[in-house]
Design an enzyme around this catalytic site. Structure first.
Site, mmCIF file in Angstrom:
data_model
loop_
_atom_site.group_PDB
_atom_site.id
_atom_site.type_symbol
_atom_site.label_atom_id
_atom_site.label_comp_id
_atom_site.label_asym_id
_atom_site.label_seq_id
_atom_site.Cartn_x
_atom_site.Cartn_y
_atom_site.Cartn_z
ATOM 1 N N ASP A 11 10.265 6.009 -16.994
ATOM 2 C CA ASP A 11 10.298 6.742 -15.729
ATOM 3 C C ASP A 11 11.719 6.614 -15.201
ATOM 4 O OD1 ASP A 11 10.195 7.503 -13.084
ATOM 5 O OD2 ASP A 11 8.467 6.251 -12.568
ATOM 6 N N TYR A 231 7.940 -6.229 -8.505
ATOM 7 C CA TYR A 231 7.360 -4.913 -8.771
ATOM 8 C C TYR A 231 8.429 -3.831 -8.736
ATOM 9 C CZ TYR A 231 4.566 -0.714 -8.428
ATOM 10 O OH TYR A 231 4.014 0.515 -8.672
ATOM 11 N N LYS A 234 4.756 0.839 -12.232
ATOM 12 C CA LYS A 234 3.710 0.444 -13.163
ATOM 13 C C LYS A 234 4.213 0.637 -14.601
ATOM 14 C CE LYS A 234 -0.072 -1.645 -12.508
ATOM 15 N NZ LYS A 234 0.122 -3.082 -12.276
#
Ligand code: 13P
Ligand code: MG
Ligand code: MG
Length: 387
Positions: A11, A231, A234
């Site tokens: 991504d 984080y 995902k």
């Protein structure tokens, strides 16, 4: 002919949130990957699921080839430049290291690779998921490779009758990733005991037992959180699966994905929602970023790919998607109450974790309620399970 199939994804930014890459980014990526055809690569296909770009590449250089990985890395960098220029959200999101060291593994992008002697009719399926972790494939692959209720080939085909060997990754061990090798059907309950925990354990590869050098499946098990220490998005796993003959048939995977099992991921990577099978190049859903997976079917000869068949695009899947959407809507009705949110240990955002730490100071032990020792975890030694 011995061929390597590499599926590398990342991504690197999306339009207006975590939705989908721009047409300009896709054009840059397609041009770069196509240019390598006929030299480094035999063939290639570029697509995306949600905000994750995926390059399927065939070549003869084996898994982990530094030149193939470099091509993917450089292409992600060029795409990131464009993404930054367009102000895309999360530009360069999955590129977590600066200096390329020969392999995208450990740097952010996910990869799945298989090397094999091409069969006369080589049938392949690629999976690219968004808004979930590598364990999202545990249930469908377990059902397709180990459960005759879903995979009739295990009963009907001599090539499948001996079962499959599962390589399972422990993605959350303190000393680093660990692997265990278990054979189905003999170790079915042990396989099940691990795969049920989709946040910690993920299938890394599956192998034929009748033909032990034949790899059936490869799944990317990169955990971005373990690389970045926080984080950043995902993991959104890729997978390559060889189908037909000595492997389950392409259509035997359909009912397994049609279950729409609940998996961790979705909005802020901190919730459970059902995994929705979607057509290729589908943007992420504004319904709470429901986890999604696309599947492409290919035939291949001498490493040259046919055009893809979009395996979750035929009319049947509209009905499946309606059912999965209904499950997702029901789950979202309970908002932040578990299991709609992930358990504490899996929460990707610091907010609740920080808050609970602060609340610790305000707790006090109720008089006479214990001996002051911390509560034991698990059953005390010597205690038998009740019948
Ligand atoms: P991605 O991992 O697909 O970028 O999604 C991140 C997220 O937090 C969506 O809410
Ligand atoms: Mg994103
Ligand atoms: Mg994504």
């Amino acid at each position: 002919m011995r061929i390597t199939v590499s599926l590398i994804k990342a991504d690197i930014g999306a339009i207006g949130g975590h939705t989908a890459p721009s047409a300009e980014v896709l054009a840059i990526v397609r041009e770069r990957i196509q240019k390598a055809k006929g030299s480094l690569l035999i063939d290639a296909h570029v697509g995306h699921t949600g905000d994750d770009l995926a390059f399927l590449m065939t070549h003869t250089h084996g898994a982990d080839d530094p030149r193939v990985h470099q091509l993917a890395w450089d292409t992600f960098l060029a795409a990131t430049e464009k993404a930054k220029g367009q102000g895309l959200y999360g530009a360069g999101q999955d590129l977590l290291r600066d200096a390329f060291s020969g392999n995208v593994r450990g740097m952010g992008p996910g990869s799945a690779e298989i090397e094999f002697d091409e069969r006369p009719s080589e049938a392949l399926m690629t999976l690219v998921a968004d808004k979930c972790g590598p364990g999202a494939f545990n249930l469908p692959l377990y059902l397709a490779f180990a459960d005759p209720m879903y995979s009739p080939g295990l009963l009907l085909s001599e090539g499948l009758h001996d079962g499959f060997t599962f390589h399972i990754m422990d993605m959350d061990h303190t000393e680093g990733d660990r692997l265990i090798v278990l054979e189905a059907p003999e170790r079915l309950y042990d396989i099940a005991a691990l795969l049920r925990d989709t946040n910690r354990y993920a299938i890394e590869s599956i192998w034929s037992r009748k033909y032990p050098t034949e790899q059936a499946a490869a799944v990317g098990t990169t955990r971005l959180r373990n690389i970045a220490g926080r984080y950043v998005g995902k993991d959104d796993p890729p997978a390559i699966i060889r189908t037909q003959k000595m492997f389950p048939a392409t259509e035997e995977f359909g009912p397994a994905f049609g279950v729409g099992a609940f998996v961790g991921g979705d909005t802020r990577g901190s919730h459970n929602l059902p995994l929705m099978p979607v057509p290729m190049n589908t943007p992420a859903s504004t319904f709470f970023c429901v986890p999604m997976v696309s599947a492409l079917g290919f035939s291949m000869h001498d490493g040259i790919l046919t055009e893809p068949i979009d395996l979750f695009a035929d009319p049947f899947w509209a009905h499946v998607r309606d059912r999965v959407a209904a499950k997702a809507i029901e789950m979202r009705k309970q908002g932040f109450f578990e299991p709609a949110t992930l358990p504490f240990s899996e929460l990707e955002y610091g907010g609740i974790v920080v808050r609970l730490g602060k609340l610790e100071k305000e707790f006090s032990i109720r008089d006479g309620s214990g001996d002051g020792k911390a509560a034991p975890i698990g059953a005390p030694a010597g205690v038998e399970d009740p019948d």
